[in-house]
Design an enzyme around this catalytic site. Structure first.
Site, PDB file in Angstrom:
ATOM      1  N   SER A 155      -9.922  -1.097   7.214  1.00 51.25           N
ATOM      2  CA  SER A 155      -9.250  -0.869   5.940  1.00 51.25           C
ATOM      3  C   SER A 155      -8.457  -2.046   5.391  1.00 51.25           C
ATOM      4  O   SER A 155      -7.968  -1.978   4.278  1.00 51.25           O
ATOM      5  CB  SER A 155      -8.341   0.358   6.033  1.00 51.25           C
ATOM      6  OG  SER A 155      -9.122   1.523   6.056  1.00 51.25           O
ATOM      7  N   LYS A 212       0.842  -1.190   0.000  1.00 52.65           N
ATOM      8  CA  LYS A 212       0.000   0.000   0.000  1.00 52.65           C
ATOM      9  C   LYS A 212       0.883   1.248   0.000  1.00 52.65           C
ATOM     10  O   LYS A 212       1.935   1.271   0.644  1.00 52.65           O
ATOM     11  CB  LYS A 212      -0.885  -0.036   1.246  1.00 52.65           C
ATOM     12  CG  LYS A 212      -1.950   1.050   1.337  1.00 52.65           C
ATOM     13  CD  LYS A 212      -2.809   0.807   2.578  1.00 52.65           C
ATOM     14  CE  LYS A 212      -3.888   1.849   2.776  1.00 52.65           C
ATOM     15  NZ  LYS A 212      -4.692   1.575   3.992  1.00 52.65           N
ATOM     16  N   SER A 255      -9.497   1.540   3.221  1.00 55.98           N
ATOM     17  CA  SER A 255      -8.635   2.339   2.358  1.00 55.98           C
ATOM     18  C   SER A 255      -7.598   1.524   1.607  1.00 55.98           C
ATOM     19  O   SER A 255      -6.972   2.023   0.682  1.00 55.98           O
ATOM     20  CB  SER A 255      -7.930   3.403   3.207  1.00 55.98           C
ATOM     21  OG  SER A 255      -7.025   2.810   4.122  1.00 55.98           O
TER      22      SER A 255
END
Length: 537
Positions: free
Chosen positions: A227, A122, A203
């Site tokens: 997330s 990420k 996210s």
């Protein structure tokens, strides 16, 4: 970070070669000439980490050939084809790293199960290489971290090939009350590979989509509240949100130190367990890791018969938001009972809903303090050194950074004082009491449970850049706020959209939770690859 918890009662909704040329004008779903067609057959489709290792050991593949195939796949369906926008940047050194690992395999053997395996991170996880770490924001688009995050150091030591960075909900979905999960100023809108006009959830949206669409062997996401598990359920994969402190937080762009953690995302529990084990370790830069109770080999506890005799509690107060999700959960409970589990129903978290406001209060305080500390440690070339600087940057670049939603959460956090303020101290204490001793631990003690299960979330909603996300329900908050482990596994489909089931328990119970989640996965095997349909209609 999830935003759905704070929707209740009208309260605040929270929580290389760059691919960043897709600006806000390109943020919405965009059809390409091949968007309605599934990509051509892929040689590594749904191939797990152990099988990739076998192929390399037998000489049928190499780290380089595997990386090349994944990079071709990224180019074919992420940048063109269905245009998933899951990968914000590829690592220009990936093939060079793979070549070195291939030579090492021949000369000295392998480092372990991740040797030569391509992993995507990420884009809020620091890498001190030729990639950037930006949290999806144009403010940090050129920022190169001064050193690797601790978990990145561990992955490099394990022999993983860092293939690239994943797109995400900008600032981990902690900027606006009306954001669209998976949108960032730098990367545009990530799309769900099952049905392209559906949302990937945030996210860690790009990480989830990259795994689901077979753009990598596995990925790393981060979670503050939902997330990891939400993009995992929405994209039909396995996600492990570990105990706070099992994985170091150093070198990860923060929201809140009392809840933040990285976590593995993969197509199988076994792959996720391999990735988790590679990242654990005590880090001098993160005091939360000092008391960790870690296993280095979580695959050793995998047992297809792991449900037999397990005491499984059903948290009914997370049901009822979608009848078809409830039906899948009833089927899952039946599977577990048939596999020998003792089902305790109900086994509710009785404090649910009592800590929403204080969770948000803690996140606002910690976000300001933690982000300011992170930004202050970046190279002098980075102009934004504080949250106040970021607010000013977004205002100056509003057409690119705020074309659809604003920065109300940033502004609210900026108004908070230091972490010594009594409002923060009291809120944090309340959160821990209600989610730990009076929450998850109370439910476990009452019925002598090994794990608690609940639906992870609902089927993915249609992406809406104008109005933002449309969450129906979830069960992530108790484990997230408590800092306890939560594992989500595919549990079926609703109208072609994946839905997961969550298994959670007390601190450092990963061996138990992973074993039970694995047994459920092996009994059901609901995971199937996406078909990249343009819409449900």
């Amino acid at each position: 970070m999830k935003r759905r918890t704070f929707l209740k009662g009208g309260a605040l909704a929270v929580a290389g070669t760059a691919f960043g040329s897709c600006g806000p004008g390109d943020g919405g779903p965009r059809e390409s000439r091949s968007a309605s067609a599934a990509p051509a057959d892929f040689e590594l489709n749904e191939v797990g980490i152990p099988e990739l290792q076998r192929r390399m050991e037998e000489g049928r593949e190499s780290a380089r050939s595997i990386c090349e195939r994944y990079l071709e796949r990224v180019d074919a369906i992420d940048r063109s084809g269905p245009t998933l926008r899951a990968v914000i940047e590829v690592n220009p050194e990936a093939l060079e790293i793979a070549d070195r690992l291939d030579a090492e395999r021949i000369e000295r053997g392998t480092r372990g199960p991740l040797h030569g395996i391509p992993i995507i991170l990420k884009d809020n996880i620091d890498t001190a290489d030729r990639m950037h770490t930006s949290a999806g924001s144009l403010a940090l688009a050129n920022s190169v971290a001064p050193r690797d995050a601790f978990i990145v150091e561990r992955l490099r030591e394990a022999g993983a090939v860092l293939l690239g960075k994943a797109n995400l909900s900008e600032w981990a979905n902690f900027r606006s009350t009306r954001s669209s999960s998976g949108w960032s100023g730098r990367g545009g809108q990530v799309r769900n590979p099952y049905i392209l006009d559906r949302n990937p959830c945030g996210s860690s949206s790009g990480s989830g989509v990259a795994v689901a669409a077979n753009l990598c062997a596995a990925a790393v996401g981060t979670e503050t509240d939902g997330s990891v598990v939400c993009p995992s359920t929405a994209n039909g994969i396995v996600g492990i949100k570990p105990t706070l402190g099992l994985l170091s937080r150093s070198g990860i762009i923060p929201i809140a130190h009392s809840q933040d953690t990285a976590g593995p995302m993969a197509r199988t529990v076994e792959d996720a367990a391999i990735l988790l084990g590679a990242m654990v370790g005590v880090d001098a830069r993160d005091e939360a890791t000092q008391g960790q109770k870690a296993h280095r080999d979580y695959t050793a506890i995998l047992d297809a018969d792991g449900l037999r005799g397990a005491r499984v509690g059903v948290a009914r107060n997370y049901f009822g938001f979608h009848s078809e999700v409830d039906r899948l959960m009833e089927d899952a409970i039946g599977v577990m009972r048939d596999a020998g589990a003792v089902i305790v129903d109900p086994a509710n978290i009785t404090t649910e809903g009592q800590f929403d406001d204080t969770e948000y209060e803690v996140l606002l305080y910690e976000f300001k303090a933690d982000l300011n500390a992170y930004l202050s440690g970046l190279s002098p070339e980075v102009a934004t050194r504080t949250l106040a600087d970021l607010i000013a940057f977004n205002e100056s670049r509003a057409a690119e950074e705020m074309p659809y939603f604003g920065q109300e959460i940033f502004i609210a956090a900026q108004g908070k004082g230091p972490l010594t303020e009594q409002a923060y101290v009291d809120a944090l204490k309340k959160n821990r009491r209600l989610t730990r001793d009076q929450g998850i631990d109370a439910a476990l003690r009452k019925d002598r449970l090994d794990v608690i299960v609940a639906p992870t979330g609902g089927p993915a909603w249609t992406t809406d850049l104008v109005n933002g996300d449309h969450f129906l329900g979830s069960s992530s908050s108790p484990a997230a706020v408590a800092g306890y482990p939560n594992v989500t596994v595919p549990a079926g489909f609703v109208h072609g959209l994946p839905v997961g089931i969550s298994f959670f328990s007390t601190a450092y119970s990963e061996p138990t939770v992973i074993k039970i989640a694995y047994a459920f996965e092996q009994a059901t095997k609901y995971r199937k690859a996406p078909e990249f349909k343009p819409s449900l209609a």
